[in-house]
Design a protein around this motif. Structure first.
Motif, PDB file in Angstrom:
ATOM      1  N   GLN A 279       0.827  -1.190  -0.002  1.00 51.27           N
ATOM      2  CA  GLN A 279       0.067   0.033   0.046  1.00 51.27           C
ATOM      3  C   GLN A 279       0.921   1.374  -0.024  1.00 51.27           C
ATOM      4  O   GLN A 279       0.659   2.161  -0.842  1.00 51.27           O
ATOM      5  CB  GLN A 279      -0.913  -0.068   1.139  1.00 51.27           C
ATOM      6  CG  GLN A 279      -2.189  -0.744   0.978  1.00 51.27           C
ATOM      7  CD  GLN A 279      -2.969  -0.631   2.128  1.00 51.27           C
ATOM      8  OE1 GLN A 279      -2.546  -0.315   3.497  1.00 51.27           O
ATOM      9  NE2 GLN A 279      -4.437  -1.117   2.121  1.00 51.27           N
ATOM     10  N   LEU A 280       2.011   1.203   0.634  1.00 50.59           N
ATOM     11  CA  LEU A 280       2.576   2.160   0.862  1.00 50.59           C
ATOM     12  C   LEU A 280       3.753   2.689  -0.570  1.00 50.59           C
ATOM     13  O   LEU A 280       3.535   3.828  -0.841  1.00 50.59           O
ATOM     14  CB  LEU A 280       3.971   2.230   1.884  1.00 50.59           C
ATOM     15  CG  LEU A 280       3.287   2.406   3.419  1.00 50.59           C
ATOM     16  CD1 LEU A 280       4.231   2.357   4.419  1.00 50.59           C
ATOM     17  CD2 LEU A 280       2.697   3.809   3.488  1.00 50.59           C
ATOM     18  N   LEU A 281       3.944   1.616  -1.117  1.00 50.33           N
ATOM     19  CA  LEU A 281       4.651   1.453  -2.443  1.00 50.33           C
ATOM     20  C   LEU A 281       3.602   2.269  -3.401  1.00 50.33           C
ATOM     21  O   LEU A 281       4.173   3.303  -4.186  1.00 50.33           O
ATOM     22  CB  LEU A 281       4.876   0.149  -2.887  1.00 50.33           C
ATOM     23  CG  LEU A 281       5.466   0.083  -4.354  1.00 50.33           C
ATOM     24  CD1 LEU A 281       6.836   0.619  -4.245  1.00 50.33           C
ATOM     25  CD2 LEU A 281       5.603  -1.409  -4.837  1.00 50.33           C
ATOM     26  N   CYS A 282       2.444   1.842  -3.390  1.00 51.73           N
ATOM     27  CA  CYS A 282       1.379   2.360  -4.483  1.00 51.73           C
ATOM     28  C   CYS A 282       1.270   3.781  -4.038  1.00 51.73           C
ATOM     29  O   CYS A 282       1.048   4.640  -4.938  1.00 51.73           O
ATOM     30  CB  CYS A 282       0.084   1.592  -4.504  1.00 51.73           C
ATOM     31  SG  CYS A 282       0.495  -0.182  -5.028  1.00 51.73           S
ATOM     32  N   LEU A 283       0.999   4.266  -2.955  1.00 51.99           N
ATOM     33  CA  LEU A 283       0.739   5.519  -2.411  1.00 51.99           C
ATOM     34  C   LEU A 283       2.110   6.341  -2.909  1.00 51.99           C
ATOM     35  O   LEU A 283       1.579   7.514  -3.413  1.00 51.99           O
ATOM     36  CB  LEU A 283       0.721   5.619  -0.947  1.00 51.99           C
ATOM     37  CG  LEU A 283      -0.574   5.867  -0.292  1.00 51.99           C
ATOM     38  CD1 LEU A 283      -0.344   5.952   1.357  1.00 51.99           C
ATOM     39  CD2 LEU A 283      -1.379   7.092  -0.853  1.00 51.99           C
ATOM     40  N   GLY A 284       3.253   5.764  -2.692  1.00 51.53           N
ATOM     41  CA  GLY A 284       4.384   6.487  -3.389  1.00 51.53           C
ATOM     42  C   GLY A 284       4.308   6.764  -4.593  1.00 51.53           C
ATOM     43  O   GLY A 284       4.694   7.883  -5.247  1.00 51.53           O
TER      44      GLY A 284
END
Ligand code: UDP
Ligand code: MG
Length: 309
Positions: A279-284
């Motif tokens: 999720q954090l990767l995608c947010l990034g």
């Protein structure tokens, strides 16, 4: 007589300014024979050394030498744009001040222009003299980029290009803030002839690129020329939702058959960390695009000119 504009971005190149000029003018007889007037536009990108003084000295000796000097360092991409803006030529060519773009290729390049090509681009076939890790990541970048983007971005391509007025005007029409020339040149299209040469090492001074700088530049290229990472983020979202549904069904069935609902919390922790990571990767990824959009929307000028000759 036709006019050729030679654009030279310079950042702390005091030793190379004159040397470049001399090497370029070794083509003088060719220019005469091809009936070409030449203007050499040095774009000083906020140098902290004597680059400006050197250019002024040259200008005093030869009126064809011109200068655009920025108020600070805005980066090579801004310098290229400023050079194109100032260029009055029927043809324009971009060259590095450090002579890594050999001027002796110009006659060959003009041969192809006269054959009807709109632009002649160069690529170096070797990366001799470059750190191994850098070459490795550069290769990976080009391979990934060409899988992700429709715009062709050639491995080893240099910014050394000769182009006709028409191509220059097209490039100037792309006024985007986040500039990635290698992509822009490919994006505008036209008939391009590629010629190859062996890598030449820098004449004087040191390269202005470090690994981090190149990394940030590669992100610029990716964000500027493909939205593939965004699709990848959506795809991962769908994939993980699907996996979650399967897991839920599996756990409901297992609990109703065998009981013991608290069993398996370590695996739960693993799954939660994995998914929050994704999720954090995608947010990034979304953040990267958002940041670029933000910069674009502000519509700041690409550079400020302090002095012009
Ligand atoms: N350059 C510039 N602004 C910068 C960095 C570089 O105008 O912020 C110019 C530099 O003076 C040179 C060209 O861009 O003429 C290529 O830079 P460099 O030789 O350092 O890069 P490399 O050849 O190692 O890729
Ligand atoms: Mg160089």
């Amino acid at each position: 007589m036709e006019l050729l504009s030679v654009i030279v971005p310079c950042y702390n190149e005091e030793e190379n300014v004159r040397y470049f000029y001399e090497e370029l003018m070794k083509n003088e007889s060719f220019f005469k024979q091809r009936e070409l007037d030449v203007e050499v536009i040095y774009v000083n990108d906020g140098s902290k050394d004597k680059t400006v003084e050197e250019v002024k000295k040259l200008h005093a000796e030869d009126e064809r030498v011109k200068l655009v000097s920025f108020s600070r360092n805005f980066g090579k991409e801004a310098a290229i744009y400023a050079g194109f803006k100032k260029a009055a030529g029927d043809y324009a060519v971009m060259m590095d001040a450090d002579l890594q773009d050999p001027p002796h290729l110009l006659p060959e390049m003009f041969k192809y222009i006269d054959e009807g090509y709109d632009s002649v681009a160069t690529r170096r076939v070797s990366r001799k003299g470059e750190p191994v890790i850098r070459s490795f990541f550069a290769r990976m970048f080009y391979r990934m980029m060409n899988k992700m983007s429709k715009t062709e971005i050639v491995d080893g391509a240099r910014d050394y290009r000769l182009m006709t007025r028409q191509v220059v005007d097209s490039i100037l029409a792309l006024g985007e803030y986040n500039r990635f020339s290698k992509g822009i040149f490919g994006w505008v299209g036209y008939e391009t002839k590629w010629i190859e040469f062996e890598n030449v090492e820098r004449a004087h001074g040191e390269t202005k690129w470090n690994f981090w700088g190149l990394f940030k530049y590669s992100i610029e290229g990716i964000v500027g020329f493909t939205t593939f990472p965004l699709s990848l983020a959506s795809f991962m979202g769908v994939l993980f939702c699907f996996m979650a549904v399967v897991l839920i069904i599996f756990i409901i069935i297992r609990t109703s058959l065998y009981g013991d609902p608290t069993n398996g919390w370590p695996s739960l922790v693993c799954i939660i960390s994995l998914i929050s990571g994704v999720q954090l990767l995608c947010l990034g990824i979304i953040g990267q695009y958002l940041a670029k959009t933000y910069l674009e929307v502000k519509q700041r000028p690409l550079y400020f000119v302090k002095e012009e000759i």
